[in-house]
Design an enzyme around this catalytic site. Structure first.
Site, PDB file in Angstrom:
ATOM      1  N   ASP A 167     -20.486  -0.546   5.957  1.00 32.93           N
ATOM      2  CA  ASP A 167     -19.070  -1.332   5.593  1.00 32.93           C
ATOM      3  C   ASP A 167     -18.899  -2.270   6.452  1.00 32.93           C
ATOM      4  O   ASP A 167     -19.585  -2.524   7.484  1.00 32.93           O
ATOM      5  CB  ASP A 167     -17.910  -0.165   5.647  1.00 32.93           C
ATOM      6  CG  ASP A 167     -18.164   0.956   6.892  1.00 32.93           C
ATOM      7  OD1 ASP A 167     -18.848   0.791   7.744  1.00 32.93           O
ATOM      8  OD2 ASP A 167     -17.467   2.008   6.642  1.00 32.93           O
ATOM      9  N   ASP A 223      -8.730  10.989   7.861  1.00 32.43           N
ATOM     10  CA  ASP A 223      -8.045  11.446   6.409  1.00 32.43           C
ATOM     11  C   ASP A 223      -9.298  11.495   5.707  1.00 32.43           C
ATOM     12  O   ASP A 223      -8.848  11.529   4.282  1.00 32.43           O
ATOM     13  CB  ASP A 223      -7.192  10.126   6.137  1.00 32.43           C
ATOM     14  CG  ASP A 223      -8.087   8.910   5.856  1.00 32.43           C
ATOM     15  OD1 ASP A 223      -9.251   8.863   6.067  1.00 32.43           O
ATOM     16  OD2 ASP A 223      -7.675   7.527   5.685  1.00 32.43           O
ATOM     17  N   HIS A 240     -12.129   9.892   4.911  1.00 32.16           N
ATOM     18  CA  HIS A 240     -12.743   8.824   4.406  1.00 32.16           C
ATOM     19  C   HIS A 240     -14.280   8.845   4.819  1.00 32.16           C
ATOM     20  O   HIS A 240     -14.694   9.451   5.993  1.00 32.16           O
ATOM     21  CB  HIS A 240     -12.065   7.454   4.730  1.00 32.16           C
ATOM     22  CG  HIS A 240     -12.155   7.045   6.047  1.00 32.16           C
ATOM     23  ND1 HIS A 240     -11.168   6.539   6.717  1.00 32.16           N
ATOM     24  CD2 HIS A 240     -13.340   6.740   7.012  1.00 32.16           C
ATOM     25  CE1 HIS A 240     -11.329   6.136   7.914  1.00 32.16           C
ATOM     26  NE2 HIS A 240     -12.709   6.377   8.011  1.00 32.16           N
ATOM     27  N   GLU A 297     -11.068   4.900   1.388  1.00 30.64           N
ATOM     28  CA  GLU A 297      -9.928   5.907   1.552  1.00 30.64           C
ATOM     29  C   GLU A 297      -9.344   6.987   0.606  1.00 30.64           C
ATOM     30  O   GLU A 297      -9.926   6.912  -0.747  1.00 30.64           O
ATOM     31  CB  GLU A 297      -8.721   4.748   1.993  1.00 30.64           C
ATOM     32  CG  GLU A 297      -9.121   3.805   3.189  1.00 30.64           C
ATOM     33  CD  GLU A 297      -8.657   4.568   4.549  1.00 30.64           C
ATOM     34  OE1 GLU A 297      -9.064   5.976   4.678  1.00 30.64           O
ATOM     35  OE2 GLU A 297      -8.560   4.111   5.480  1.00 30.64           O
TER      36      GLU A 297
END
Ligand code: F6R
Length: 260
Positions: A67, A136, A138, A143
């Protein structure tokens, strides 16, 4: 899915480096999927050590980053292109031309994302993908509520992720809102994935990844569908796992020939 619980990140990184070493001996031109963030750094450290000490050879290896932030100026120290260059490429005998990342500065973002998917496919696909996990849930920057079939595309970061990553920037406001990330479908296509997680702040995400339902609310849970996923966690990150004793027992009694 194999879950390995060890006392700390150093022995976990050593296991990941063992798997990469075995892959490179079997396939010297292997394609590695490279994560940034803190979690894989001890693995890169260990690979640099083994390269210098044992001659572990990266001369034919190809690398693809997971990413990248959108809109950071070239050379920004927090850009993942720079992180991978500093922590991985520069410390090994890998050609910089063989290390790729999504182009977060592209004028045509959809075209850049498609080109990245095409480049991974043209390289023969990723043999071994390193992953971290966000608080979270990811992976990459997929996400919560990312499509489980997604490919490389632009995503908007959750504010919690921006806060978590502010430590790499001068101030929280400098963390970009947008990123390009390999999709969950892209990650699933890697032949082996190794995810590393350390620290109590990752315990809930690790529990949801390993023992929760497969659900987009915890994107990492899609790895339950992967035929060869290895989850390397320290005691703190494993502290919410119901079947921790079983995972320990399985690893302790694993046939020596099996590797990760
Ligand atoms: C990094 C990446 C992210 C991180 C995750 C955890 O390339 O894709 O998913 O792995 O945000 O970050 P750390 O390891 O810094 O806790």
């Amino acid at each position: 899915m194999e879950v390995v619980i060890l006392s700390g990140i150093t022995p976990l990184a050593s296991l990941a480096a063992d798997a990469i070493g075995a892959l490179l001996r079997r396939k010297p031109d292997a394609v590695l999927g490279l994560a940034a963030g803190s979690s894989p750094l001890p693995v890169y450290e260990e690979l640099a050590l083994r390269h210098g000490r044992d001659g572990l050879d990266f001369s034919q290896v190809r690398g693809f980053a997971l990413d990248e932030y959108v809109g950071l100026p070239p050379g920004h120290p927090a850009s993942y292109r720079e992180v991978i260059r500093r922590e991985f490429t520069e410390r090994l005998n890998i050609s910089p031309a063989n290390v790729h990342g999504p182009d977060g500065a592209a004028a045509d973002i959809p075209a850049a994302c498609q080109a990245y998917e095409d480049a991974i496919r043209a390289a023969g696909g990723v043999d071994l993908q390193l992953l971290g996990i966000g608080t979270d849930g990811h992976i990459g920057f997929n996400e919560p509520c990312s499509s489980l079939a997604s490919r490389t595309r632009i995503k908007t970061l959750v504010e919690q992720t921006r806060r978590d990553n502010a430590r790499f920037f001068g101030s929280p406001a400098e963390v970009p809102h947008h990123v390009l990330t390999q999709g969950l479908g892209t990650i699933l296509a890697a032949r082996h994935v190794i995810l590393l997680a350390a620290g109590a702040q990752k315990a809930r995400a690790v529990r949801d990844l390993v023992e929760g339902p497969v659900a987009a609310i915890c994107p990492a849970s899609v790895l339950q569908l992967h035929p060869h996923a290895t989850i390397l966690v320290d005691e703190a990150a494993a502290s919410s796992l119901r079947l921790a004793d079983y995972y320990r027992h399985s690893f302790d009694n694993k046939p020596a020939w099996q590797g990760l």
